[in-house]
Design a protein around this motif. Structure first.
Motif, short mmCIF file in Angstrom:
data_model
loop_
_atom_site.label_atom_id
_atom_site.label_comp_id
_atom_site.label_asym_id
_atom_site.label_seq_id
_atom_site.Cartn_x
_atom_site.Cartn_y
_atom_site.Cartn_z
N MET A 32 0.80 -1.20 0.11
CA MET A 32 -0.04 0.19 0.17
C MET A 32 0.97 1.44 0.07
O MET A 32 0.26 2.24 0.17
CB MET A 32 -1.00 0.18 1.24
CG MET A 32 -1.92 -1.22 1.15
SD MET A 32 -3.64 -0.70 1.74
CE MET A 32 -3.08 -0.60 3.74
N GLY A 33 2.29 1.17 -0.21
CA GLY A 33 3.11 2.26 -0.43
C GLY A 33 3.52 2.64 0.82
O GLY A 33 3.38 1.94 1.83
N ALA A 34 4.11 3.83 1.19
CA ALA A 34 4.78 4.26 2.36
C ALA A 34 5.91 3.49 2.61
O ALA A 34 6.09 2.95 3.67
CB ALA A 34 3.92 4.66 3.44
N LEU A 35 6.73 3.09 1.36
CA LEU A 35 7.52 2.00 1.49
C LEU A 35 8.88 2.23 2.58
O LEU A 35 9.24 3.18 2.68
CB LEU A 35 8.23 1.73 0.07
CG LEU A 35 7.27 1.41 -1.05
CD1 LEU A 35 8.09 1.19 -2.20
CD2 LEU A 35 6.42 0.13 -0.43
N HIS A 36 9.28 1.13 3.19
CA HIS A 36 10.35 1.27 4.17
C HIS A 36 11.36 0.02 3.66
O HIS A 36 11.09 -0.80 2.88
CB HIS A 36 9.91 1.30 5.35
CG HIS A 36 8.82 0.12 5.86
ND1 HIS A 36 9.01 -1.00 6.04
CD2 HIS A 36 7.55 0.51 6.01
CE1 HIS A 36 8.21 -1.75 6.27
NE2 HIS A 36 7.12 -1.03 6.48
N ASN A 37 12.21 -0.03 4.52
CA ASN A 37 13.21 -1.41 4.27
C ASN A 37 12.60 -2.68 4.41
O ASN A 37 13.22 -3.53 3.96
CB ASN A 37 14.22 -1.15 5.46
CG ASN A 37 15.47 0.08 4.62
OD1 ASN A 37 15.35 0.45 3.49
ND2 ASN A 37 16.32 0.37 5.63
N PRO A 49 -0.49 7.17 4.75
CA PRO A 49 0.62 7.96 4.05
C PRO A 49 0.42 7.71 2.45
O PRO A 49 0.34 6.32 2.11
CB PRO A 49 1.80 7.64 4.93
CG PRO A 49 1.69 6.48 5.30
CD PRO A 49 0.14 6.46 5.75
N ARG A 50 0.90 8.53 1.54
CA ARG A 50 0.87 8.07 0.16
C ARG A 50 2.25 8.89 -0.52
O ARG A 50 1.99 9.86 -1.29
CB ARG A 50 -0.26 8.55 -0.60
CG ARG A 50 -1.68 7.49 -0.21
CD ARG A 50 -2.84 8.09 -0.60
NE ARG A 50 -4.15 7.46 -0.65
CZ ARG A 50 -4.91 7.38 0.56
NH1 ARG A 50 -4.54 8.16 1.64
NH2 ARG A 50 -5.85 6.40 0.69
N PRO A 51 3.09 8.88 -0.12
CA PRO A 51 4.48 9.44 -0.73
C PRO A 51 4.85 8.85 -2.02
O PRO A 51 6.06 8.15 -1.87
CB PRO A 51 5.43 9.19 0.45
CG PRO A 51 5.32 7.97 0.97
CD PRO A 51 3.96 7.87 0.76
N ILE A 52 4.07 8.89 -3.01
CA ILE A 52 4.50 8.23 -4.31
C ILE A 52 5.85 8.66 -4.88
O ILE A 52 6.28 7.35 -5.53
CB ILE A 52 3.26 8.09 -5.26
CG1 ILE A 52 3.18 7.02 -6.45
CG2 ILE A 52 2.95 9.53 -5.71
CD1 ILE A 52 3.21 5.76 -5.96
N GLU A 53 6.17 9.56 -4.85
CA GLU A 53 7.36 9.89 -5.66
C GLU A 53 8.76 9.39 -4.88
O GLU A 53 9.58 8.85 -5.64
CB GLU A 53 7.63 11.44 -5.88
CG GLU A 53 6.60 12.06 -6.78
CD GLU A 53 6.30 11.30 -8.25
OE1 GLU A 53 7.58 10.86 -8.71
OE2 GLU A 53 5.31 11.26 -8.79
N ALA A 54 8.53 9.43 -3.67
CA ALA A 54 9.47 8.67 -2.64
C ALA A 54 9.31 7.39 -2.72
O ALA A 54 10.75 6.57 -2.89
CB ALA A 54 9.30 9.14 -1.29
N ASP A 55 8.64 6.57 -2.93
CA ASP A 55 8.18 5.37 -3.21
C ASP A 55 8.75 4.88 -4.32
O ASP A 55 9.70 3.82 -4.41
CB ASP A 55 6.97 4.75 -3.01
CG ASP A 55 6.26 4.95 -1.56
OD1 ASP A 55 6.90 4.82 -0.69
OD2 ASP A 55 5.12 4.62 -1.58
N LYS A 56 8.49 5.33 -5.62
CA LYS A 56 9.18 5.19 -6.81
C LYS A 56 10.69 5.28 -6.62
O LYS A 56 11.34 4.36 -7.36
CB LYS A 56 8.66 6.37 -7.86
CG LYS A 56 7.20 5.89 -8.40
CD LYS A 56 6.90 6.99 -9.29
CE LYS A 56 5.48 6.71 -9.94
NZ LYS A 56 5.00 7.85 -10.82
N ALA A 57 11.28 6.07 -6.14
CA ALA A 57 12.62 6.50 -6.05
C ALA A 57 13.19 5.07 -5.28
O ALA A 57 14.23 4.58 -5.69
CB ALA A 57 13.06 7.57 -5.37
#
Length: 276
Positions: free
Chosen positions: A28-33, A70-78
């Motif tokens: 669902m995004g808001a990706l972490h390690n 949270p929906r930080p899509i640009e940070a997730d893509k990176a």
């Protein structure tokens, strides 16, 4: 990394790649390690790794929880680019669901224990969206984290009942240096909450270190008391269960898991540890 927003696009592209092994990481995004460790595992074992980012409305009981997810899509893509993910699938809700769509799959008691007790309907929403995603991506291997232990079991049961040809892979929990299980919800913790939240992992570790199969009830009671004694922490449950059924563990249970959920400040956290 290629990015697709429609079912047709991603399906067509995957078909065009021929007979390749696909690994799939639904998120669902808001990706972490923790998420990125799933991508790494998939990359080791598959020719193509697909990640989906879709905040699925049908698995939220509380509209406010859905709204503030949270929906930080640009940070997730990176992060996915850096991790070497091959394909990102980010559909809109209208792409995934038709109006008034119905879904129900009877998986028995598993749906109503632990998380199911506190989040009724949650796992029907999880199964609904994972079924759709599997039908689109058609992976050989599906990677999900141990942190959502019950979710892994629920999806495994769905896969079994519906005879979906996918291999389920559970990946270990990734933790911060101080022991806190990585979660997209951790960003909602204030610095003070963050300190208090460590009681979850500490209590789970204490249970594992002090495990005595003849005194499971007492251990469970002590664990709940440890959580409740911490400021700003409201435990919802702490259970020591059979890792295959999630029913209460007994002295002769072979696979044992301790699972907990608590509200820390305004944030709800879950965690678990495989005891044996």
């Amino acid at each position: 990394m290629k990015t697709f927003t429609t079912r047709r696009q991603v399906r067509s592209y995957l078909i065009s790649q021929g007979n390749v092994t696909i690994g799939f990481v639904p998120t669902m995004g808001a990706l972490h390690n923790g998420h990125l460790s799933l991508i790494a595992q998939s990359k080791q074992a598959n020719q193509i790794t697909v990640c989906s980012i879709f905040v699925n409305p049908t698995q939220f009981n509380d509209p406010k929880d859905l709204e503030k997810y949270p929906r930080p899509i640009e940070a997730d893509k990176a992060k996915l680019e850096q991790a070497g993910c091959d394909i990102l699938f980010t559909p809109d809700v209208s792409e995934m669901y038709d109006d008034n769509e119905q879904w129900h799959l009877d998986i028995g008691r598993l749906e109503h224990l632990l998380e199911g007790e506190f989040r009724p309907g949650h796992y029907q929403g999880v199964m609904q969206v994972v079924f759709k995603l599997l039908d689109i991506v058609k992976p050989a291997n599906l990677y999900m984290g141990q942190k959502d232990y019950q979710q892994f079991m629920v999806v495994s049961r769905m896969v079994e009942l519906l005879k979906i040809p996918v291999n389920m892979v559970m990946c270990p929990i990734e933790r911060e240096a101080d022991g806190l299980a990585m979660s997209s919800r951790n960003i909602h913790l204030t610095p003070v909450d963050r300190e208090h939240s460590l009681v979850l992992s500490k209590t789970l570790t204490w249970v594992k270190d002090n495990f005595n199969s003849n005194d499971i009830a007492t251990l469970q009671q002590h664990a709940i008391e440890k959580l409740a004694a911490e400021d700003e922490v409201e435990p919802e449950y702490f259970r020591i269960v059979d890792g295959k059924t999630l029913l209460q563990a007994k002295a002769d249970t072979q696979n044992i898991v301790a699972l907990t959920a608590a509200r820390v400040g305004k944030t709800r956290l879950i965690d678990n540890v495989i005891v044996r």
